[in-house]
Scaffold this motif. Structure first.
Motif, short mmCIF file in Angstrom:
data_model
loop_
_atom_site.label_atom_id
_atom_site.label_comp_id
_atom_site.label_asym_id
_atom_site.label_seq_id
_atom_site.Cartn_x
_atom_site.Cartn_y
_atom_site.Cartn_z
N ARG A 41 4.15 31.34 27.97
CA ARG A 41 3.42 30.22 28.56
C ARG A 41 4.34 29.16 29.15
NH1 ARG A 41 -1.87 30.74 27.17
NH2 ARG A 41 -2.34 32.15 25.44
N GLY A 42 5.64 29.29 28.93
CA GLY A 42 6.59 28.40 29.58
C GLY A 42 6.63 27.01 29.01
N ARG A 43 6.26 26.80 27.75
CA ARG A 43 6.31 25.47 27.13
C ARG A 43 7.53 25.35 26.23
NH1 ARG A 43 -0.10 26.05 25.96
NH2 ARG A 43 -0.80 25.61 28.09
N GLU A 44 7.98 24.09 26.04
CA GLU A 44 9.26 23.87 25.36
C GLU A 44 9.12 23.07 24.06
OE1 GLU A 44 12.17 25.11 26.48
OE2 GLU A 44 11.19 26.07 28.18
N ALA A 45 7.99 22.40 23.82
CA ALA A 45 7.79 21.62 22.59
C ALA A 45 6.29 21.58 22.28
CB ALA A 45 8.35 20.21 22.74
N TRP A 46 6.00 21.49 20.96
CA TRP A 46 4.59 21.58 20.54
C TRP A 46 4.32 20.62 19.38
CZ3 TRP A 46 8.08 25.33 21.45
CH2 TRP A 46 7.80 26.27 22.46
#
Length: 498
Positions: A41-46
């Motif tokens: 999904r190309g995300r770096e922080a959650w």
């Protein structure tokens, strides 16, 4: 995925604690089985935060970022605040859905009290809820089938417009229905319902108007608990506010209230309107201007189309001047129209007739003002205003004599017969007192004794009729465009004639 899956959201759901993942590496270390799906999904922080209501986790909110991020104390406080707002929105949404389902059920149950023809009586009903989102509020109507072929028409209004008012409305409606099914009279039904409401909720009250109708005779028994008076529409369009004795609203003073019963005979073609105050005081109207608005709509409506009449009454509220007031004043509306149908054998060429019948009791002297008001409405289109004043004056004299000189109730019967311009009015006042009125010659300073003098001076005809029990004093007036006042007589001439 099932809650047993190793995932940040399931961990939050189980523990109720937020999970902060500041980089892809942190996600891969903590949840390797899920990382291969999340990495696409190309995300770096959650940030996964719990949505908690009532001490229970109702959901989990995910905030994802496009770059690695160190969640500072300020960041975490901001995200927790956002989660709290989302929780409130979720709770309102669920509560709103439950309230909507409740209101739909309540409105459906009211709809089951269908109108239609009931052996000589036709009923039409309408309900318009408040603009607050619910489909039902504190107002209600009901039509109840009673033993012996009678029916009960009920209109009520619980204080407030929230779901609590709707719940109380449902309970009160059920209580009224149950007491009516047991065979109690209108007064007993309202008294029992008042005590029932006081036991349920000491902070809320309700108004109610209960009508028991006999379709065979047209006789109505009415009891009122702080509710607006009903309105009677005569066949020619004349409208009268029928003043009904009443008690306090339901639920006040611990529910220990008394509700007297009044009798009204509904003639063929007459229509009785019962409504809540939302129909009257709406769209910027007060009680007086609202009554004028409804009177005009009732007068102009087709009495043969009761459903159309109901729609016309509601249209006066739903389409006001937008520069004066909003289209809906925020109050619920409940409306019942009850018409006694004409007999099929009655012809259409009958001479027009209006009637007014009421009883004035010794313990309710304010009924004298109400009788004057109803008589004026009966004569609203009489050709000469001075004759209307005369009729009201003479009627007041006759009723006042009963109140002052006897301990009996006074029965007023007024009958207006004929076509406009040539009509004939006859007013009769009956009481059960044995003493007949005597003609007197009062002095200038006397405080009484002029009633019969006024009758002789102002009425076209008058008289006294003994009854099997009591007496009846009557007078008549003839409508004419010309001045046909009886010839004035001097006091000497009157005394000589007597």
């Amino acid at each position: 995925m099932p809650l047993s899956t190793r995932h940040p959201a399931t961990e939050v759901a189980h523990t109720g604690r937020a999970v902060w993942l500041e980089s892809p590496e942190a996600y891969a270390r903590g949840y390797p089985a899920m990382w291969r799906l999340t990495s696409r999904r190309g995300r770096e922080a959650w940030a996964y935060l719990p949505l908690v209501t009532g001490g229970k986790v109702q959901g989990v909110w995910l905030a994802a970022f496009g770059a690695p991020r160190v969640f500072s104390a300020t960041d975490r406080a901001l995200l927790r605040t956002a989660a709290a707002l989302l929780t409130s929105a979720l709770e309102r949404s669920r509560t709103g859905a439950a309230e909507l389902a409740l209101s739909r059920g309540l409105r459906s149950s009211m709809g089951a009290a269908a109108g239609g023809v009931r052996k000589g009586l036709t009923v039409a009903n309408r309900y318009v809820p408040t603009g607050g989102g619910l489909m039902v509020g504190g107002d209600w109507y009901d039509v109840i089938q009673l033993p012996g072929g009678k029916i009960a028409c009920v209109v009520g209004d619980v204080q407030g417009h929230d779901v609590h008012a709707a719940g109380l409305m449902s309970q009160l409606r059920t209580a009224v229905h149950a007491y009516a099914a047991e065979g109690h009279g209108p007064d007993a039904i309202l008294a029992r319902t008042s005590r029932f409401l006081a036991a349920l909720d000491e902070d809320r009250f309700a108004t109610c108007l209960y009508v028991e109708a006999d379709p065979a005779t047209g006789v109505l028994m009415l009891a009122r608990a702080g509710h607006p008076h009903p309105v009677l529409r005569l066949p020619d369009g004349t409208c009268l506010i029928k003043h009904v004795r009443g008690g306090l609203p339901l639920g006040l003073l611990g529910g220990a209230n008394d509700y007297p019963v009044d009798l009204v005979e509904l003639d063929p073609g007459e229509i009785l309107m019962l409504c809540t105050d939302g129909l009257i005081e709406n769209g910027g109207d007060d009680m007086f201007t609202g009554w004028v608005r409804l009177r005009d709509a009732l007068t102009e409506a087709d009495p043969g189309d009761l459903e159309g009449m109901a729609d016309r009454l509601l249209a006066t509220v739903e389409t006001p001047d937008p520069e004066v007031a909003p289209a809906h004043g925020g109050d619920d509306i409940a409306l019942l129209l009850l018409r006694r149908d004409a007999h099929p054998e009655q012809g259409t060429g009958a001479i027009p007739e209006r009637r007014l019948v009421l009883t004035l009791r010794q313990d309710r002297p304010e009924g004298l003002a109400e009788a004057r008001a109803e008589l004026r409405l009966l004569l609203h289109d009489w050709a000469r205003q001075d004759q209307v004043d005369t009729a009201v004056l003479l009627t007041s004299e006759l009723l006042g004599n009963v109140l002052v000189h006897t301990d009996q109730s006074a029965a007023l019967a007024a009958r207006l017969l004929g076509h406009a311009g040539t009509r004939h009015l006859r007013v009769e006042v009956t009481d059960q007192g044995d003493e007949l009125p005597h003609q007197q010659a009062p002095g200038e300073l006397a405080s009484s004794g002029r009633g019969l003098i006024l009758l002789d001076l102002l009425a076209s005809a008058w008289g006294v009729r003994p009854e099997p029990e009591g007496k009846t004093v009557w007078f008549e007036l003839n409508e004419s465009e010309d001045d046909d006042t009886p010839e004035e007589k001097t006091e000497e001439e009157l005394l000589e004639n007597w």
